[in-house]
Design an enzyme around this catalytic site. Structure first.
Site, PDB file in Angstrom:
ATOM      1  N   ARG A 103       0.878  -1.182   0.000  1.00 44.91           N
ATOM      2  CA  ARG A 103       0.000   0.000   0.000  1.00 44.91           C
ATOM      3  C   ARG A 103       0.904   1.217   0.000  1.00 44.91           C
ATOM      4  NH1 ARG A 103      -5.203   1.073   3.778  1.00 44.91           N
ATOM      5  NH2 ARG A 103      -5.964  -0.403   2.218  1.00 44.91           N
ATOM      6  N   HIS A 130      -7.768   0.533  -6.096  1.00 47.19           N
ATOM      7  CA  HIS A 130      -7.868  -0.338  -4.912  1.00 47.19           C
ATOM      8  C   HIS A 130      -8.500  -1.665  -5.355  1.00 47.19           C
ATOM      9  CE1 HIS A 130      -7.774  -1.614  -0.905  1.00 47.19           C
ATOM     10  NE2 HIS A 130      -8.691  -0.873  -0.342  1.00 47.19           N
ATOM     11  N   GLN A 133      -9.942  -4.404  -2.915  1.00 40.90           N
ATOM     12  CA  GLN A 133     -11.262  -4.054  -2.382  1.00 40.90           C
ATOM     13  C   GLN A 133     -12.353  -4.481  -3.359  1.00 40.90           C
ATOM     14  OE1 GLN A 133     -12.194  -2.584   0.650  1.00 40.90           O
ATOM     15  NE2 GLN A 133     -14.156  -3.289  -0.110  1.00 40.90           N
ATOM     16  N   ASP A 212     -18.004   5.872  -0.372  1.00 36.53           N
ATOM     17  CA  ASP A 212     -16.688   5.851   0.282  1.00 36.53           C
ATOM     18  C   ASP A 212     -16.459   7.224   0.903  1.00 36.53           C
ATOM     19  OD1 ASP A 212     -14.054   5.191   1.017  1.00 36.53           O
ATOM     20  OD2 ASP A 212     -13.231   5.475  -0.994  1.00 36.53           O
ATOM     21  N   CYS A 251     -16.534   0.511   1.484  1.00 36.51           N
ATOM     22  CA  CYS A 251     -15.274  -0.233   1.665  1.00 36.51           C
ATOM     23  C   CYS A 251     -14.754  -0.144   3.092  1.00 36.51           C
ATOM     24  CB  CYS A 251     -14.229   0.276   0.679  1.00 36.51           C
ATOM     25  SG  CYS A 251     -13.884   2.028   0.855  1.00 36.51           S
ATOM     26  N   ARG A 279     -12.752  -9.649   2.122  1.00 35.62           N
ATOM     27  CA  ARG A 279     -11.357  -9.330   1.815  1.00 35.62           C
ATOM     28  C   ARG A 279     -10.474 -10.545   2.092  1.00 35.62           C
ATOM     29  NH1 ARG A 279      -9.822  -3.954   1.728  1.00 35.62           N
ATOM     30  NH2 ARG A 279      -7.912  -4.871   0.948  1.00 35.62           N
TER      31      ARG A 279
HETATM   32  N1   CP Z   1     -11.124  -0.947   2.901  1.00 37.84           N
HETATM   33  C1   CP Z   1      -9.828  -0.933   3.251  1.00 37.84           C
HETATM   34  O1   CP Z   1      -8.920  -1.075   2.437  1.00 37.84           O
HETATM   35  O2   CP Z   1      -9.626  -0.766   4.586  1.00 37.84           O
HETATM   36  P1   CP Z   1      -8.233  -0.492   5.292  1.00 37.84           P
HETATM   37  O3   CP Z   1      -7.787   0.888   4.878  1.00 37.84           O
HETATM   38  O4   CP Z   1      -8.534  -0.571   6.761  1.00 37.84           O
HETATM   39  O5   CP Z   1      -7.244  -1.518   4.864  1.00 37.84           O
HETATM   40  N1  NVA Z   2     -10.679   6.102  -0.776  1.00 37.77           N
HETATM   41  C1  NVA Z   2     -10.154   5.664   0.494  1.00 37.77           C
HETATM   42  C2  NVA Z   2     -10.267   4.189   0.632  1.00 37.77           C
HETATM   43  C3  NVA Z   2      -9.806   3.636   1.951  1.00 37.77           C
HETATM   44  C4  NVA Z   2      -9.904   2.146   2.027  1.00 37.77           C
HETATM   45  C5  NVA Z   2      -8.714   6.110   0.641  1.00 37.77           C
HETATM   46  O1  NVA Z   2      -7.977   6.039  -0.351  1.00 37.77           O
HETATM   47  O2  NVA Z   2      -8.332   6.547   1.724  1.00 37.77           O
END
Ligand code: CP
Ligand code: NVA
Length: 292
Positions: A103, A130, A133, A212, A251, A279
């Protein structure tokens, strides 16, 4: 062995997407007995340059359930924080490990890592994509509706990474993806979604409404953005305009009272916590596919 070597936007899957969702459902149904030991003797790096609850824990548990060793690394504890290149990290970790999940606040860094690493690289979120997800989202829709073909899924809110991955992979799976955002926050045209700015029009007849956060990780706080997104809040009134069988997706993490009301998030139409659980299952199926 498959032709899939990395999972960066999700588009790499092609025809493997449907079998992957089938396998995820099997892994979910049969746990712990169907648990694959596909990662026995394998070690998987999980690099997090940004916070995570679901992604980190579901990958760590998933790797362990498959007999592998997860190695969680924060960006600031690696030599990356002292200027080592992401390419060198990829070259070196490839000598020890069997896959790298990352990430990052930079999609380009993840792409560069994938280019230099000799083991599969999995995108665990960038500002643009993502895809892990979306795999869980598609598994959730599939278990609720039986098939993805022709389902109408309306994403309401910021045209962000989650919306983009949903558009790409959801349309590839045969669903009809609609994204509804205020001017200036739209998803790019050509991402695989129909863009409809009016949220009521976007959710009309929808089988699922998805939203989201208004401000994503790494983004500056912006009062103007919150103001623009306020009419896109998912509440009971908006949900009433969708199909009678519509479910609600998010998400997570959520901010009840902002992008979604608490009564919808915790209400009977919410599939949000199934999404979070999925997930684990779908990422296990993904690692089975990717890791030799
Ligand atoms: N939805 C998701 O990716 O959650 P986290 O940021 O907690 O990993
Ligand atoms: N759009 C959000 C998703 C988190 C899982 C972000 O990028 O922070």
């Amino acid at each position: 062995m498959t032709g899939v070597s990395d999972f960066i936007t999700g588009g790499e899957l092609g025809d493997e997407l449907e079998p992957l969702l089938v396998r995820a459902a099997e892994l979910k149904e049969g746990r712990p007995w169907a648990a694959s030991d596909a990662l026995a003797g394998r070690s998987i790096a999980l690099i997090f340059e940004q916070p995570s609850t679901r992604t980190r824990v579901s990958f760590e548990v998933g790797v362990a359930e498959m007999g592998g060793t997860p190695i969680v690394l924060r960006g600031d504890e690696l030599q990356l924080s002292r200027g080592e290149s992401i390419g060198d990290v990829g070259r070196v970790l490839s000598r020890y490990l069997h896959a790298i999940v990352i990430r990052s606040g930079s999609h380009e860094r993840v792409a560069e890592l994938a280019a230099e690493a000799e083991v599969p690289v999995v995108n665990a979120l960038t500002p643009e994509h993502h895809p892990c997800q979306t795999l869980a989202d598609l598994q959730t829709l599939r278990e609720r509706f039986g098939s993805l073909e022709g389902l109408r899924v309306a994403f309401v809110g910021d045209g962000n990474n989650v919306a983009r991955s949903l558009a790409l992979l959801g349309s590839q799976a045969g669903a009809q993806i609609v994204v509804s955002s205020p001017p200036g926050l739209e998803l790019d045209a050509g991402a695989g979604a129909e863009l409809i700015s009016d949220p009521a029009e976007a959710v009309a007849g929808a089988d699922a409404i998805y939203t989201d956060v208004w401000i994503s990780m790494g983004e500056p706080e912006a009062a103007a953005k919150r103001e623009a997104l306020a009419p896109y809040r998912v509440d009971e009134a908006l949900l009433a305009k969708a199909s009678d069988r519509a479910i609600v997706l998010h998400c997570l993490p959520a901010h009840p009272g902002e992008e979604i009301t608490a009564d919808v998030l915790y209400g009977p139409r919410s599939a949000v916590f199934d999404q979070a659980e999925n997930r684990l299952h779908v990422q296990k199926a993904l690692l089975e596919l990717l890791v030799d």
